[in-house]
Design a protein around this motif. Structure first.
Motif, PDB file in Angstrom:
ATOM      1  N   PRO A 170       0.810  -1.230   0.000  1.00  0.00           N
ATOM      2  CA  PRO A 170       0.000   0.000   0.000  1.00  0.00           C
ATOM      3  C   PRO A 170       0.842   1.278   0.000  1.00  0.00           C
ATOM      4  N   ALA A 171       0.278   2.320  -0.588  1.00  0.00           N
ATOM      5  CA  ALA A 171       1.014   3.573  -0.793  1.00  0.00           C
ATOM      6  C   ALA A 171       1.416   4.248   0.515  1.00  0.00           C
ATOM      7  N   GLN A 172       0.736   3.913   1.611  1.00  0.00           N
ATOM      8  CA  GLN A 172       1.096   4.567   2.883  1.00  0.00           C
ATOM      9  C   GLN A 172       2.345   3.952   3.532  1.00  0.00           C
ATOM     10  N   ALA A 173       2.943   2.965   2.892  1.00  0.00           N
ATOM     11  CA  ALA A 173       4.125   2.311   3.472  1.00  0.00           C
ATOM     12  C   ALA A 173       5.284   3.290   3.613  1.00  0.00           C
ATOM     13  N   ARG A 174       5.947   3.255   4.758  1.00  0.00           N
ATOM     14  CA  ARG A 174       7.163   4.051   4.978  1.00  0.00           C
ATOM     15  C   ARG A 174       8.364   3.148   5.165  1.00  0.00           C
ATOM     16  N   GLU A 175       8.123   1.911   5.596  1.00  0.00           N
ATOM     17  CA  GLU A 175       9.230   0.954   5.721  1.00  0.00           C
ATOM     18  C   GLU A 175       8.752  -0.432   5.287  1.00  0.00           C
ATOM     19  N   ILE A 176       9.596  -1.067   4.484  1.00  0.00           N
ATOM     20  CA  ILE A 176       9.300  -2.450   4.078  1.00  0.00           C
ATOM     21  C   ILE A 176      10.458  -3.327   4.533  1.00  0.00           C
ATOM     22  N   LEU A 177      10.118  -4.356   5.298  1.00  0.00           N
ATOM     23  CA  LEU A 177      11.091  -5.350   5.718  1.00  0.00           C
ATOM     24  C   LEU A 177      11.015  -6.496   4.714  1.00  0.00           C
ATOM     25  N   VAL A 178      12.161  -6.826   4.124  1.00  0.00           N
ATOM     26  CA  VAL A 178      12.206  -7.879   3.105  1.00  0.00           C
ATOM     27  C   VAL A 178      13.021  -9.045   3.659  1.00  0.00           C
ATOM     28  N   ALA A 179      12.372 -10.197   3.787  1.00  0.00           N
ATOM     29  CA  ALA A 179      13.062 -11.388   4.291  1.00  0.00           C
ATOM     30  C   ALA A 179      13.373 -12.302   3.112  1.00  0.00           C
ATOM     31  N   THR A 180      14.646 -12.687   2.992  1.00  0.00           N
ATOM     32  CA  THR A 180      15.051 -13.579   1.906  1.00  0.00           C
ATOM     33  C   THR A 180      16.210 -14.441   2.402  1.00  0.00           C
ATOM     34  N   HIS A 181      16.486 -15.546   1.709  1.00  0.00           N
ATOM     35  CA  HIS A 181      17.571 -16.405   2.188  1.00  0.00           C
ATOM     36  C   HIS A 181      18.932 -15.963   1.650  1.00  0.00           C
ATOM     37  N   VAL A 182      18.975 -15.691   0.363  1.00  0.00           N
ATOM     38  CA  VAL A 182      20.263 -15.446  -0.309  1.00  0.00           C
ATOM     39  C   VAL A 182      20.545 -13.943  -0.368  1.00  0.00           C
ATOM     40  N   PRO A 183      21.730 -13.503   0.018  1.00  0.00           N
ATOM     41  CA  PRO A 183      22.045 -12.070  -0.089  1.00  0.00           C
ATOM     42  C   PRO A 183      21.796 -11.572  -1.519  1.00  0.00           C
ATOM     43  N   PRO A 184      21.128 -10.438  -1.656  1.00  0.00           N
ATOM     44  CA  PRO A 184      20.782  -9.968  -3.002  1.00  0.00           C
ATOM     45  C   PRO A 184      21.895  -9.148  -3.680  1.00  0.00           C
ATOM     46  N   TRP A 200      32.682 -17.605  -5.387  1.00  0.00           N
ATOM     47  CA  TRP A 200      31.529 -17.886  -4.528  1.00  0.00           C
ATOM     48  C   TRP A 200      30.289 -17.101  -4.932  1.00  0.00           C
ATOM     49  N   ALA A 201      30.495 -15.932  -5.533  1.00  0.00           N
ATOM     50  CA  ALA A 201      29.357 -15.044  -5.829  1.00  0.00           C
ATOM     51  C   ALA A 201      28.239 -15.708  -6.640  1.00  0.00           C
ATOM     52  N   PRO A 202      28.556 -16.580  -7.645  1.00  0.00           N
ATOM     53  CA  PRO A 202      27.457 -17.153  -8.433  1.00  0.00           C
ATOM     54  C   PRO A 202      26.450 -17.935  -7.585  1.00  0.00           C
ATOM     55  N   PHE A 203      26.931 -18.475  -6.453  1.00  0.00           N
ATOM     56  CA  PHE A 203      26.095 -19.358  -5.625  1.00  0.00           C
ATOM     57  C   PHE A 203      25.592 -18.665  -4.355  1.00  0.00           C
ATOM     58  N   PHE A 204      26.118 -17.479  -4.078  1.00  0.00           N
ATOM     59  CA  PHE A 204      25.815 -16.829  -2.800  1.00  0.00           C
ATOM     60  C   PHE A 204      25.199 -15.445  -2.952  1.00  0.00           C
ATOM     61  N   VAL A 205      24.865 -15.076  -4.159  1.00  0.00           N
ATOM     62  CA  VAL A 205      24.212 -13.785  -4.409  1.00  0.00           C
ATOM     63  C   VAL A 205      23.033 -14.026  -5.354  1.00  0.00           C
ATOM     64  N   CYS A 206      21.882 -13.419  -5.025  1.00  0.00           N
ATOM     65  CA  CYS A 206      20.745 -13.475  -5.954  1.00  0.00           C
ATOM     66  C   CYS A 206      20.624 -12.099  -6.612  1.00  0.00           C
ATOM     67  N   GLY A 207      21.391 -11.937  -7.695  1.00  0.00           N
ATOM     68  CA  GLY A 207      21.522 -10.631  -8.336  1.00  0.00           C
ATOM     69  C   GLY A 207      20.212 -10.089  -8.891  1.00  0.00           C
ATOM     70  N   GLN A 208      19.337 -10.990  -9.347  1.00  0.00           N
ATOM     71  CA  GLN A 208      18.078 -10.510  -9.947  1.00  0.00           C
ATOM     72  C   GLN A 208      17.133  -9.971  -8.871  1.00  0.00           C
ATOM     73  N   VAL A 209      17.135 -10.574  -7.693  1.00  0.00           N
ATOM     74  CA  VAL A 209      16.374 -10.009  -6.570  1.00  0.00           C
ATOM     75  C   VAL A 209      16.988  -8.657  -6.183  1.00  0.00           C
ATOM     76  N   GLY A 210      18.308  -8.585  -6.207  1.00  0.00           N
ATOM     77  CA  GLY A 210      18.983  -7.319  -5.900  1.00  0.00           C
ATOM     78  C   GLY A 210      18.554  -6.205  -6.835  1.00  0.00           C
ATOM     79  N   LYS A 211      18.428  -6.532  -8.112  1.00  0.00           N
ATOM     80  CA  LYS A 211      18.027  -5.510  -9.087  1.00  0.00           C
ATOM     81  C   LYS A 211      16.607  -5.006  -8.795  1.00  0.00           C
ATOM     82  N   VAL A 212      15.716  -5.910  -8.459  1.00  0.00           N
ATOM     83  CA  VAL A 212      14.336  -5.509  -8.113  1.00  0.00           C
ATOM     84  C   VAL A 212      14.352  -4.577  -6.898  1.00  0.00           C
ATOM     85  N   LEU A 213      15.156  -4.924  -5.906  1.00  0.00           N
ATOM     86  CA  LEU A 213      15.209  -4.115  -4.680  1.00  0.00           C
ATOM     87  C   LEU A 213      15.790  -2.731  -4.965  1.00  0.00           C
TER      88      LEU A 213
END
Ligand SMILES: [Fe+2]
Ligand SMILES: [Fe+2]
Length: 264
Positions: A170-184, A200-213
Motif C-alpha cells: 500500500p502507498a502509505q508504506a514508509r518501511e518495508i522489511l524484506v526477508a530472503t535467504h540469499v544475499p541480493p 563464490w558469488a554465483p552461488f551466494f548472491v541473488c543478483g536478480q532479486v537485488g536488481k528488483v530491490l
C-alpha cells in the motif's frame, strides 16, 4: 512490535539441548512474531520442524526457505508441501507464498526464498559446486551444462514474485522489511568480514532479486527498505542506498541462535 530474527538454524543438525537453548533465547526476547530466513532443515524433516516450531512458539512465525530445505526432494514439491502446511497451521506464514503482511499501517513485511542465481561472479571459472547439485532433484536429473541456466531461472522467478509483491504494498508504506535467504548483492555477501569473490558469488548472491530491490528503492525514495538474509553463515551490514540496507546474519551448524530483535 518486536520481531525475533533467526536464520540458517539447520535443525537436522541440532541436538535437544541446543534446540531448547534456541527456544529459550527466542522466548526471552518476548517477540510479537518470529522471522526465519531459511535453511530450516532438509526436505524430509522441514515439515516436522515447522510443526514443532509452531507448537513451541506462541507467536506468528514468518519464514522463507533456503537451499538446504529442498535437499533430497525437488524445489516445487517442497514448496508445495510447505505451502500446504502453512495454510493448515494458523501461526505459520510462508512468505514466498504470501502477499505483503501489514505489521503496522506504515510498516510491511514481504519475503521470497531467493537463489544463488549465477548472475554475479564467474560461474564458468569457479571451483565451487554446492551440495545443491548432488541433492536437489531439479539439478540431479539434468545435465550439468544446464545448471547455470537453471540457477538464473530460479533467481528470475524469485525476482518476479518479489516485484509483484512490492507492487501491491500500500502507498502509505514508509518501511518495508524484506526477508530472503540469499544475499541480493555482492556487498551483502559476507565471509569472515570480507565480501565474496568471483568463485563464490554465483552461488551466494541473488543478483536478480537485488536488481528488483535497487529499482524499487530508487523509485520510492520515501520508503525505507530493510533486507534481512542468511545463507553465507557470516554476518555483516551493507548500505546499498540511503533507503536500502541489507543485514546478513551469521550462523553455526548445530547451534541455532537468535540473531537480533527488530523493533517496528
Ligand atoms: Fe545455511
Ligand atoms: Fe543456504
Amino acid at each position: 512490535m518486536r520481531l525475533a530474527w533467526t536464520t540458517d538454524i539447520h535443525l537436522n543438525h541440532v541436538q535437544m539441548p541446543a534446540w531448547d537453548q534456541w527456544l529459550a533465547q527466542v522466548a526471552a526476547a518476548r517477540p510479537d512474531a518470529v522471522l526465519i530466513t531459511g535453511d530450516i532443515s532438509e526436505s524430509d524433516d522441514v515439515i516436522f520442524q515447522l510443526r514443532r516450531i509452531a507448537e513451541s512458539i506462541p507467536t506468528p512465525i514468518y519464514f522463507v526457505l533456503g537451499n538446504h530445505d529442498f535437499y533430497f526432494s525437488s524445489i516445487a514439491a517442497t514448496r508445495q508441501r510447505v505451502s500446504a502446511l502453512a495454510r493448515d497451521v494458523d501461526s505459520l506464514c510462508y512468505l514466498s507464498d504470501c502477499g505483503p503482511i501489514e505489521l503496522s499501517p506504515t510498516h510491511f513485511l514481504v519475503g521470497e526464498d531467493g537463489w544463488g542465481d549465477a548472475t554475479e561472479g564467474d560461474y564458468e571459472n569457479s571451483m565451487v559446486r554446492l551440495n545443491d547439485f548432488a541433492t536437489i532433484k531439479d539439478f540431479t536429473r539434468v545435465d550439468p551444462i544446464d545448471w547455470p541456466a537453471m540457477l538464473r531461472g530460479q533467481g528470475a522467478e524469485s525476482a518476479q514474485r518479489l516485484q509483484d509483491k512490492l507492487a501491491v504494498v500500500p502507498a502509505q508504506a514508509r518501511e518495508i522489511l524484506v526477508a530472503t535467504h540469499v544475499p541480493p548483492f555482492r556487498e551483502a555477501c559476507w565471509y569472515e568480514g570480507k565480501t565474496t569473490d568471483d568463485h563464490w558469488a554465483p552461488f551466494f548472491v541473488c543478483g536478480q532479486v537485488g536488481k528488483v530491490l535497487r529499482d524499487y528503492a530508487r523509485q520510492n525514495p520515501g520508503v525505507q527498505l530493510t533486507v534481512i538474509c542468511g545463507h553465507t553463515h557470516h554476518g555483516g551490514t551493507a548500505e546499498m542506498l540511503p533507503n536500502l540496507v541489507v543485514h546478513t546474519a551469521a550462523a553455526d551448524y548445530g547451534i541455532p541462535k537468535l540473531d537480533r530483535v527488530l523493533e517496528i
